[in-house]
Design an enzyme around this catalytic site. Structure first.
Site: not given
Ligand code: FES
Length: 150
Positions: A33, A35, A58, A102
């Protein structure tokens, strides 16, 4: 969908921020993602005396970051190295299967920060371990390829 603990750590995350004199810092990214999590550790006499984080991600990433900092505090370096993403998720009373990835950030951020610490004190080699098999694009060096759940 989310446990009360996840919601608690998401809405009231513990240990957010930076440690100015941290001696172990690790930043990792989630290949799925994009992140990002950055973990700061203050380690004295082999004990993690403080931990803080900054996460661009998230809700599950924020909650797992928060729980990860709680879990590592007071632990020895060796104990903290054994903390897995599953352990972090279990401490939050579980994550939905679609959000388990995540929690990888938390395990990887702890490992990266501990590796940075060990490098700072001259214990770790600068050798980069191939991450293929875990997140596959985290870009940092670590040797933990097992237990990375989807
Ligand atoms: Fe990226 Fe949860 S969607 S760490």
């Amino acid at each position: 969908m989310y446990s009360e603990k996840v919601m608690d750590h998401f809405t009231n995350p513990r240990n957010v921020g930076e440690i100015e004199d941290a001696n172990g810092i690790g930043q990792v990214g989630n290949a799925k993602c994009g992140d990002i999590m950055k973990m700061y550790l203050k380690i004295e006499d082999n004990i993690i005396v403080d931990a803080k984080f900054k996460t661009f991600g998230c809700g599950a990433a924020v909650a797992t970051s928060s729980m990860a900092t709680e879990l590592v505090k007071g632990k020895t370096v060796e104990e903290a190295m054994k903390i897995t993403n599953k352990a972090v998720a279990e401490a939050l009373d579980g994550l939905p299967p679609a959000k388990m990835h995540c929690s990888n950030l938390a395990e990887e951020a702890i490992a990266a920060a501990l590796e940075d610490y060990r490098r700072n004190i001259g214990e770790a080699s600068n050798e980069t371990v191939d991450c293929t098999g875990c997140c596959n694009s985290c870009g940092h060096s670590h040797g933990r390829e097992e237990d990375f759940d989807e």
